[in-house]
Motif scaffolding. Structure first.
Motif, PDB file in Angstrom:
ATOM      1  N   VAL A  95       0.864  -1.187   0.000  1.00 58.19           N
ATOM      2  CA  VAL A  95       0.000   0.000   0.000  1.00 58.19           C
ATOM      3  C   VAL A  95       0.895   1.230   0.000  1.00 58.19           C
ATOM      4  O   VAL A  95       1.650   1.464   0.949  1.00 58.19           O
ATOM      5  CB  VAL A  95      -0.944   0.007   1.215  1.00 58.19           C
ATOM      6  N   ILE A  96       0.818   2.000  -1.080  1.00 55.99           N
ATOM      7  CA  ILE A  96       1.590   3.239  -1.210  1.00 55.99           C
ATOM      8  C   ILE A  96       0.647   4.402  -0.920  1.00 55.99           C
ATOM      9  O   ILE A  96      -0.354   4.585  -1.617  1.00 55.99           O
ATOM     10  CB  ILE A  96       2.196   3.370  -2.616  1.00 55.99           C
ATOM     11  N   GLY A 138       1.688   8.884  -3.078  1.00 52.61           N
ATOM     12  CA  GLY A 138       2.169   9.013  -4.447  1.00 52.61           C
ATOM     13  C   GLY A 138       3.189  10.132  -4.587  1.00 52.61           C
ATOM     14  O   GLY A 138       3.504  10.839  -3.639  1.00 52.61           O
ATOM     15  N   SER A 139       3.717  10.288  -5.792  1.00 51.67           N
ATOM     16  CA  SER A 139       4.794  11.241  -6.030  1.00 51.67           C
ATOM     17  C   SER A 139       4.269  12.571  -6.551  1.00 51.67           C
ATOM     18  O   SER A 139       3.551  12.598  -7.557  1.00 51.67           O
ATOM     19  CB  SER A 139       5.793  10.673  -7.039  1.00 51.67           C
ATOM     20  N   ASP A 149       5.544   6.697  -9.755  1.00 53.79           N
ATOM     21  CA  ASP A 149       4.580   5.786  -9.129  1.00 53.79           C
ATOM     22  C   ASP A 149       3.669   5.144 -10.166  1.00 53.79           C
ATOM     23  O   ASP A 149       3.240   4.002 -10.003  1.00 53.79           O
ATOM     24  CB  ASP A 149       3.774   6.498  -8.038  1.00 53.79           C
ATOM     25  N   GLN A 150       3.399   5.860 -11.265  1.00 52.41           N
ATOM     26  CA  GLN A 150       2.603   5.267 -12.346  1.00 52.41           C
ATOM     27  C   GLN A 150       3.374   4.141 -13.036  1.00 52.41           C
ATOM     28  O   GLN A 150       2.797   3.118 -13.417  1.00 52.41           O
ATOM     29  CB  GLN A 150       2.210   6.343 -13.352  1.00 52.41           C
ATOM     30  N   GLN A 193       3.065   1.165 -10.844  1.00 55.10           N
ATOM     31  CA  GLN A 193       1.711   0.608 -10.926  1.00 55.10           C
ATOM     32  C   GLN A 193       1.532  -0.191 -12.212  1.00 55.10           C
ATOM     33  O   GLN A 193       0.930  -1.279 -12.211  1.00 55.10           O
ATOM     34  CB  GLN A 193       0.693   1.745 -10.855  1.00 55.10           C
ATOM     35  N   SER A 195       1.105  -3.943 -10.986  1.00 57.42           N
ATOM     36  CA  SER A 195      -0.265  -3.640 -10.548  1.00 57.42           C
ATOM     37  C   SER A 195      -0.859  -4.757  -9.685  1.00 57.42           C
ATOM     38  O   SER A 195      -1.727  -4.506  -8.848  1.00 57.42           O
ATOM     39  CB  SER A 195      -1.173  -3.383 -11.759  1.00 57.42           C
ATOM     40  N   ILE A 241       0.217  -3.786  -5.976  1.00 52.71           N
ATOM     41  CA  ILE A 241       0.153  -2.421  -5.445  1.00 52.71           C
ATOM     42  C   ILE A 241      -1.280  -1.958  -5.228  1.00 52.71           C
ATOM     43  O   ILE A 241      -2.150  -2.134  -6.082  1.00 52.71           O
ATOM     44  CB  ILE A 241       0.875  -1.434  -6.387  1.00 52.71           C
ATOM     45  N   SER A 290      -2.837   1.787  -4.309  1.00 48.49           N
ATOM     46  CA  SER A 290      -2.480   3.197  -4.140  1.00 48.49           C
ATOM     47  C   SER A 290      -3.559   3.919  -3.341  1.00 48.49           C
ATOM     48  O   SER A 290      -4.749   3.740  -3.593  1.00 48.49           O
ATOM     49  CB  SER A 290      -2.298   3.882  -5.499  1.00 48.49           C
ATOM     50  N   GLU A 329      -4.689   7.886  -1.912  1.00 50.67           N
ATOM     51  CA  GLU A 329      -4.473   9.318  -2.072  1.00 50.67           C
ATOM     52  C   GLU A 329      -3.759   9.883  -0.832  1.00 50.67           C
ATOM     53  O   GLU A 329      -3.802   9.289   0.242  1.00 50.67           O
ATOM     54  CB  GLU A 329      -5.820  10.028  -2.254  1.00 50.67           C
TER      55      GLU A 329
END
Length: 398
Positions: A252-253, A256-257, A263-264, A267, A271, A274, A276, A278
């Motif tokens: 769990v990130i 994000g950057s 980070d994309q 992902q 995927s 991960i 993600s 907010e």
């Protein structure tokens, strides 16, 4: 502690208060931690800074903030003048040796005679090759890069300015740092990354309830709060997850950057593993962290990581979480025997570390509790307050 009827005013000067600077995470970064500690002592604290870009951040803090927006390549001089006119502290506390923090603080010291503290929480030149960086000075090139609308030398964080400011660090009346590398390089006093242990109190949260709230109840959760960057080792961790192939394991990130689309990239490639989340308000982070089965800090061995201290490490210790980290920088010294340490840039070691943790999770929980005890003893907000008060009471205040 400060007991004056009329407490001193401290102006914390930040280089960039935008969402890509110290305004990220609602202000849950070092300037705000220092400000909170100074408030607790009894000083009047206000944070000042420019904000580059159009998006005004939302700050989760009760510290007064003076925020002057401008653009990187234009308007800095007029915005800096406006900011300087509003800085009213008896003591100046610049964060980072950058032109829009330490540079402005030097000007304010020269014009007001107020004492100046510099906090160094990163080696800024590490992003540009460190001591090997060379400008290659040529008068015509120098003039062009200043005059051009998008000239490189119109950028306030150009390494030439960072190098110059490093030469003026001795002009500060006191220097504070937050890791061994920076202290050895620049001197000064070590000030830990303290957290409010009442806010970061694991007893307030039931992990399963929190997991259910965020839809994570089906998973063993590895948590990484912060901005993914290549040097932070998440690719190594994700490769470790590929090795294990545990279907219920997730990374769990949180956040994000704000810098790029790294980070994309993660992902897209991983995927399967991960989840993600907010960015969350600072005061909500203890609840988020309570969802973690393991907090992961898989830093790589680079000039950037040696000069940094990962805030997520103190989050994890304060919340008594099992911690899997790499032997980089100050991490081994801070954790000692209260976390699981492996070699950097080794997916195999990270995979083995996860096996060790989950094969005897009761022991991992006990280690997390010892991490919180160690944090309280050496790295808490109270420790920050004690050290900061000693520095401030020694300053030549007129």
């Amino acid at each position: 502690m400060n007991t004056n009827k009329h407490p001193l005013k401290i102006s914390i000067i930040v280089s960039d208060l935008s969402t890509s600077g110290s305004g990220r995470w609602g202000g849950a970064v070092r300037p705000f931690l220092l400000g909170k500690a100074l408030q607790r002592i009894g000083y009047q604290v206000k944070i000042f800074g420019l904000g580059f870009g159009s998006q005004t951040p939302k700050f989760s803090t009760d510290i007064p903030i003076v925020y002057v927006p401008c653009e990187y390549h234009s308007g800095i001089i007029s915005a800096s003048k406006e900011l300087l006119n509003q800085i009213d502290g008896d003591i100046l506390y610049a964060i980072k040796p950058k032109t829009t923090s330490y540079g402005l603080a030097i000007i304010k010291k020269l014009t007001s005679g107020r004492p100046l503290i510099l906090d160094i929480d990163d080696w800024e030149m590490s992003w540009h090759g460190g001591d090997n960086w060379r400008f290659g000075f040529k008068p015509i090139k120098f003039i062009k890069e200043i005059i051009k609308e998008d000239g490189a030398l119109r950028y306030p964080d150009h390494p030439l300015y960072l190098r110059w400011l490093e030469k003026f660090i001795s002009y500060a009346d006191a220097v504070t740092t937050h890791n061994t590398f920076l202290q050895k390089r620049f001197g000064g006093t070590y000030i830990p990354q303290g957290k409010d242990l009442e806010l970061f109190n694991p007893a307030k949260f039931d992990p399963l309830t929190c997991k259910t709230k965020y839809g994570l109840e089906k998973y063993r959760v590895l948590m990484f709060p912060g901005a993914p960057r290549p040097y932070k080792g998440l690719e190594d961790l994700l490769e470790a997850m590929d090795i294990l192939q545990w279907e219920d394991l997730r990374l769990v990130i949180v956040g994000g950057s704000p810098y790029d689309d790294y980070d994309q990239y993660l992902q897209q490639k991983w995927s399967k593993w991960i989840i993600s989340m907010e960015p969350q308000p600072f005061e909500q982070m203890p609840e988020i962290i309570s969802c973690a089965d393991v907090m992961v800090i898989p830093q790589r061995q680079t000039p950037e990581t040696i000069a940094q201290f990962p805030l997520k490490l103190t989050d994890a210790m304060a919340m008594a979480k099992p911690i899997l980290a790499t032997r980089v920088g100050d991490i081994p010294e801070v954790l000692q025997e209260t976390g699981y340490l492996v070699e950097p840039q080794s997916p195999e070691d990270l995979a083995q570390g996860l096996k060790t943790i989950f094969n005897d999770y009761d022991t991992a929980i006990e280690m997390g509790l010892r991490a919180r005890e160690r944090y309280f003893r050496y790295y808490s907000l109270e420790q920050m307050m004690f050290m900061l008060d000693k520095i401030i009471t020694s300053l030549p205040i007129k």
